[in-house]
Scaffold this motif. Structure first.
Motif, PDB file in Angstrom:
ATOM      1  N   PRO A  21       1.089  41.961  39.760  1.00 36.67           N
ATOM      2  CA  PRO A  21       2.009  41.241  40.989  1.00 36.67           C
ATOM      3  C   PRO A  21       2.835  42.281  41.767  1.00 36.67           C
ATOM      4  CG  PRO A  21       2.047  40.043  39.095  1.00 36.67           C
ATOM      5  CD  PRO A  21       1.462  41.455  38.394  1.00 36.67           C
ATOM      6  N   GLU A  22       2.758  41.984  43.083  1.00 34.74           N
ATOM      7  CA  GLU A  22       3.681  43.101  43.943  1.00 34.74           C
ATOM      8  C   GLU A  22       4.910  42.691  43.408  1.00 34.74           C
ATOM      9  OE1 GLU A  22       4.758  45.858  46.517  1.00 34.74           O
ATOM     10  OE2 GLU A  22       2.614  45.305  45.944  1.00 34.74           O
ATOM     11  N   GLY A  23       5.403  41.785  43.198  1.00 36.76           N
ATOM     12  CA  GLY A  23       6.729  41.554  42.988  1.00 36.76           C
ATOM     13  C   GLY A  23       7.388  42.412  41.756  1.00 36.76           C
ATOM     14  N   THR A  24       6.332  42.364  40.604  1.00 36.73           N
ATOM     15  CA  THR A  24       6.625  43.034  39.495  1.00 36.73           C
ATOM     16  C   THR A  24       6.745  44.607  40.019  1.00 36.73           C
ATOM     17  OG1 THR A  24       5.586  41.564  38.135  1.00 36.73           O
ATOM     18  CG2 THR A  24       5.727  43.675  37.213  1.00 36.73           C
ATOM     19  N   ALA A  25       5.803  45.064  40.787  1.00 33.73           N
ATOM     20  CA  ALA A  25       5.623  46.533  41.111  1.00 33.73           C
ATOM     21  C   ALA A  25       6.920  46.811  41.924  1.00 33.73           C
ATOM     22  CB  ALA A  25       4.642  46.912  41.774  1.00 33.73           C
ATOM     23  N   GLU A  26       7.430  46.060  42.626  1.00 35.13           N
ATOM     24  CA  GLU A  26       8.728  46.365  43.378  1.00 35.13           C
ATOM     25  C   GLU A  26       9.859  46.372  42.372  1.00 35.13           C
ATOM     26  OE1 GLU A  26       8.868  43.231  46.626  1.00 35.13           O
ATOM     27  OE2 GLU A  26       7.154  44.124  47.647  1.00 35.13           O
ATOM     28  N   ALA A  27       9.840  45.455  41.525  1.00 36.63           N
ATOM     29  CA  ALA A  27      10.997  45.480  40.625  1.00 36.63           C
ATOM     30  C   ALA A  27      11.011  46.693  39.898  1.00 36.63           C
ATOM     31  CB  ALA A  27      11.011  44.331  39.701  1.00 36.63           C
ATOM     32  N   ARG A  29       9.577  49.768  40.760  1.00 38.16           N
ATOM     33  CA  ARG A  29      10.145  50.639  41.840  1.00 38.16           C
ATOM     34  C   ARG A  29      11.680  50.695  41.994  1.00 38.16           C
ATOM     35  NH1 ARG A  29       5.964  48.854  44.762  1.00 38.16           N
ATOM     36  NH2 ARG A  29       3.817  49.780  44.129  1.00 38.16           N
ATOM     37  N   ALA A  30      12.138  49.492  42.204  1.00 37.42           N
ATOM     38  CA  ALA A  30      13.586  49.513  42.638  1.00 37.42           C
ATOM     39  C   ALA A  30      14.328  49.740  41.244  1.00 37.42           C
ATOM     40  CB  ALA A  30      13.885  47.915  42.959  1.00 37.42           C
ATOM     41  N   ARG A  31      13.902  49.646  40.126  1.00 37.46           N
ATOM     42  CA  ARG A  31      14.647  50.007  38.915  1.00 37.46           C
ATOM     43  C   ARG A  31      14.700  51.454  38.565  1.00 37.46           C
ATOM     44  NH1 ARG A  31      17.458  47.590  34.871  1.00 37.46           N
ATOM     45  NH2 ARG A  31      17.127  45.556  35.857  1.00 37.46           N
ATOM     46  N   VAL A  32      13.575  51.988  38.764  1.00 41.03           N
ATOM     47  CA  VAL A  32      13.270  53.437  38.288  1.00 41.03           C
ATOM     48  C   VAL A  32      12.619  54.470  39.249  1.00 41.03           C
ATOM     49  CG1 VAL A  32      12.716  52.643  35.960  1.00 41.03           C
ATOM     50  CG2 VAL A  32      10.906  53.192  37.233  1.00 41.03           C
ATOM     51  N   GLY A  33      12.465  53.992  40.580  1.00 41.52           N
ATOM     52  CA  GLY A  33      11.834  54.723  41.460  1.00 41.52           C
ATOM     53  C   GLY A  33      10.573  55.036  41.637  1.00 41.52           C
ATOM     54  N   LYS A  34       9.773  55.414  42.531  1.00 37.11           N
ATOM     55  CA  LYS A  34       8.607  55.743  42.700  1.00 37.11           C
ATOM     56  C   LYS A  34       7.964  56.732  41.757  1.00 37.11           C
ATOM     57  CE  LYS A  34       4.651  56.517  45.925  1.00 37.11           C
ATOM     58  NZ  LYS A  34       4.668  56.628  47.475  1.00 37.11           N
ATOM     59  N   ARG A  35       8.711  57.628  41.524  1.00 39.18           N
ATOM     60  CA  ARG A  35       8.440  59.080  40.725  1.00 39.18           C
ATOM     61  C   ARG A  35       8.102  58.666  39.125  1.00 39.18           C
ATOM     62  NH1 ARG A  35       9.799  64.384  43.408  1.00 39.18           N
ATOM     63  NH2 ARG A  35       8.461  65.108  41.882  1.00 39.18           N
ATOM     64  N   GLU A  36       9.069  57.668  38.758  1.00 35.00           N
ATOM     65  CA  GLU A  36       9.053  57.188  37.356  1.00 35.00           C
ATOM     66  C   GLU A  36       8.456  56.085  37.014  1.00 35.00           C
ATOM     67  OE1 GLU A  36      10.452  59.196  34.758  1.00 35.00           O
ATOM     68  OE2 GLU A  36      10.867  60.712  36.568  1.00 35.00           O
ATOM     69  N   PHE A  37       7.527  55.761  37.909  1.00 29.82           N
ATOM     70  CA  PHE A  37       6.997  54.269  37.726  1.00 29.82           C
ATOM     71  C   PHE A  37       6.032  54.457  36.725  1.00 29.82           C
ATOM     72  CE2 PHE A  37       3.460  51.063  38.660  1.00 29.82           C
ATOM     73  CZ  PHE A  37       4.227  50.271  39.183  1.00 29.82           C
ATOM     74  N   SER A  38       5.017  55.663  36.551  1.00 32.55           N
ATOM     75  CA  SER A  38       4.106  55.682  35.463  1.00 32.55           C
ATOM     76  C   SER A  38       4.844  55.623  34.001  1.00 32.55           C
ATOM     77  CB  SER A  38       3.388  56.892  35.595  1.00 32.55           C
ATOM     78  OG  SER A  38       2.355  56.624  36.912  1.00 32.55           O
ATOM     79  N   ALA A  39       5.893  56.394  33.799  1.00 38.14           N
ATOM     80  CA  ALA A  39       6.567  56.789  32.813  1.00 38.14           C
ATOM     81  C   ALA A  39       7.072  55.237  32.322  1.00 38.14           C
ATOM     82  CB  ALA A  39       7.759  57.598  32.996  1.00 38.14           C
ATOM     83  N   ILE A  41       5.848  52.164  32.849  1.00 42.42           N
ATOM     84  CA  ILE A  41       4.868  51.487  32.446  1.00 42.42           C
ATOM     85  C   ILE A  41       4.359  52.113  31.264  1.00 42.42           C
ATOM     86  CG2 ILE A  41       2.368  50.918  32.928  1.00 42.42           C
ATOM     87  CD1 ILE A  41       4.323  49.523  34.871  1.00 42.42           C
ATOM     88  N   THR A  42       4.194  53.287  30.854  1.00 44.89           N
ATOM     89  CA  THR A  42       3.720  53.849  29.701  1.00 44.89           C
ATOM     90  C   THR A  42       4.951  53.381  28.693  1.00 44.89           C
ATOM     91  OG1 THR A  42       2.747  55.733  30.604  1.00 44.89           O
ATOM     92  CG2 THR A  42       3.397  56.134  28.365  1.00 44.89           C
TER      93      THR A  42
END
Length: 94
Positions: A21-27, A29-39, A41-42
């Motif tokens: 959900p977009e809200g989850t993805a935004e949350a 990104r807001a917490r860890v930034g775009k560069r750490e998104f995959s880490a 989730i992993t």
């Protein structure tokens, strides 16, 4: 050609498609930034898998030996976390 078997958290990175959900993805990104998104989730997926591995183990144990009191279940979770943190390894997936 045989497929390699990796433990949770091991092996080469592989691309997967993930819908959130977009809200989850935004949350995230807001917490860890775009560069750490995959880490992020992993790490979340690995925590969930670890919990499911322990749940499977406890269910198997209880099927064979009978129900465990809640304090014993909590202690099992703590020991499980400590052992795998010390060993820096995860159970083999599957």
């Amino acid at each position: 050609m045989s497929e390699a078997s990796y433990s949770i958290g091991e092996g080469p990175a592989t691309r997967v498609s993930l819908s959130l959900p977009e809200g989850t993805a935004e949350a995230i990104r807001a917490r860890v930034g775009k560069r750490e998104f995959s880490a992020f989730i992993t790490a979340a997926v690995e925590r969930e898998l670890r919990g499911q591995v322990l749940d499977d183990y406890l269910a198997d144990y209880e099927q064979r030996k009978g129900p465990l009191p809640e304090p014993v279940r909590e202690r099992a979770r703590k020991v499980f976390d400590e052992v795998f943190a010390e060993e820096d390894q995860w159970p083999v997936a599957g």
